[in-house]
Scaffold this active site. Sequence first.
Site, PDB file in Angstrom:
ATOM      1  N   ASN A   1      -4.005-107.768 -52.633  1.00  0.00           N
ATOM      2  CA  ASN A   1      -4.179-109.172 -52.239  1.00  0.00           C
ATOM      3  C   ASN A   1      -5.641-109.440 -51.894  1.00  0.00           C
ATOM      4  OD1 ASN A   1      -3.617-107.526 -49.944  1.00  0.00           O
ATOM      5  ND2 ASN A   1      -3.004-109.298 -48.727  1.00  0.00           N
TER       6      ASN A   1
ATOM      7  N   CYS B   1      -2.113-113.102 -54.363  1.00  0.00           N
ATOM      8  CA  CYS B   1      -1.161-112.041 -54.006  1.00  0.00           C
ATOM      9  C   CYS B   1      -1.400-110.808 -54.884  1.00  0.00           C
ATOM     10  CB  CYS B   1       0.276-112.503 -54.251  1.00  0.00           C
ATOM     11  SG  CYS B   1       0.904-113.657 -53.037  1.00  0.00           S
TER      12      CYS B   1
ATOM     13  N   GLU C   1       0.740-108.778 -56.293  1.00  0.00           N
ATOM     14  CA  GLU C   1       1.600-108.682 -57.481  1.00  0.00           C
ATOM     15  C   GLU C   1       1.013-109.494 -58.629  1.00  0.00           C
ATOM     16  OE1 GLU C   1       2.432-109.425 -54.418  1.00  0.00           O
ATOM     17  OE2 GLU C   1       4.473-108.811 -53.912  1.00  0.00           O
TER      18      GLU C   1
ATOM     19  N   CYS D   1       5.349-115.120 -56.752  1.00  0.00           N
ATOM     20  CA  CYS D   1       5.201-113.862 -57.506  1.00  0.00           C
ATOM     21  C   CYS D   1       6.485-113.542 -58.270  1.00  0.00           C
ATOM     22  CB  CYS D   1       4.847-112.716 -56.562  1.00  0.00           C
ATOM     23  SG  CYS D   1       3.142-112.813 -55.977  1.00  0.00           S
TER      24      CYS D   1
HETATM   25  N1  THU Z   1       1.077-111.346 -50.132  1.00  0.00           N
HETATM   26  C1  THU Z   1       1.070-110.636 -51.286  1.00  0.00           C
HETATM   27  O1  THU Z   1       0.047-110.076 -51.703  1.00  0.00           O
HETATM   28  N2  THU Z   1       2.224-110.580 -51.992  1.00  0.00           N
HETATM   29  C2  THU Z   1       3.364-111.217 -51.638  1.00  0.00           C
HETATM   30  O2  THU Z   1       4.271-111.324 -52.445  1.00  0.00           O
HETATM   31  C3  THU Z   1       3.512-111.721 -50.276  1.00  0.00           C
HETATM   32  C4  THU Z   1       2.226-112.052 -49.602  1.00  0.00           C
HETATM   33  C5  THU Z   1      -0.175-111.452 -49.384  1.00  0.00           C
HETATM   34  C6  THU Z   1      -0.762-112.817 -49.384  1.00  0.00           C
HETATM   35  C7  THU Z   1      -1.615-112.758 -48.141  1.00  0.00           C
HETATM   36  O3  THU Z   1      -2.851-112.166 -48.487  1.00  0.00           O
HETATM   37  C8  THU Z   1      -0.871-111.819 -47.224  1.00  0.00           C
HETATM   38  O4  THU Z   1       0.030-111.095 -48.037  1.00  0.00           O
HETATM   39  C9  THU Z   1      -0.081-112.509 -46.104  1.00  0.00           C
HETATM   40  O5  THU Z   1       0.718-113.509 -46.625  1.00  0.00           O
END
Ligand code: THU
Length: 138
Positions: free
Chosen positions: A48, A59, A61, A93
Amino acid sequence: METLTSEYREILIATARHYLKNSYSPYSNYPVGAAVLAEDGLVYGGTNIENSAYPSGLCAERVAITKAISEGNRKILAVAVVTRNGGAPCGACRQVMREFANLDMPVILTTIDDGFEEEFTLGDLLPRSFGPDDLDRK
Ligand code: THU
């Protein structure tokens, strides 16, 4: 798809753990690492990447998936996600996975150390979903 081999499973999890270390998440302090197995047989990792303008953050993913698609893949076969607490992929995602995966694609959730591991299918995570075929249906 055929069941994920234990070798690919371990590589996916190790890759997701590696990418979690590259997380840029100074605002949430919630690092995420992800890895996808693509149809070319390669594993693509992502993390992320947050932004001071919060909605511009990415994100893990979707970073991993966009890397795979940018290299010419159109199908992803498995996903692993690692967080400190086994958190599941967000709705956006899941929808991006839906575009490039079958509903029986395995999605492995795990933690930074070996304590926790759960496996779902994309269909478990996104029931009654909208996908590319819906645009062709009457
Ligand atoms: N986040 C992800 O990378 N993947 C997800 O599916 C859920 C959330 C990240 C976004 C942000 O940088 C942090 O987690 C908190 O929401």
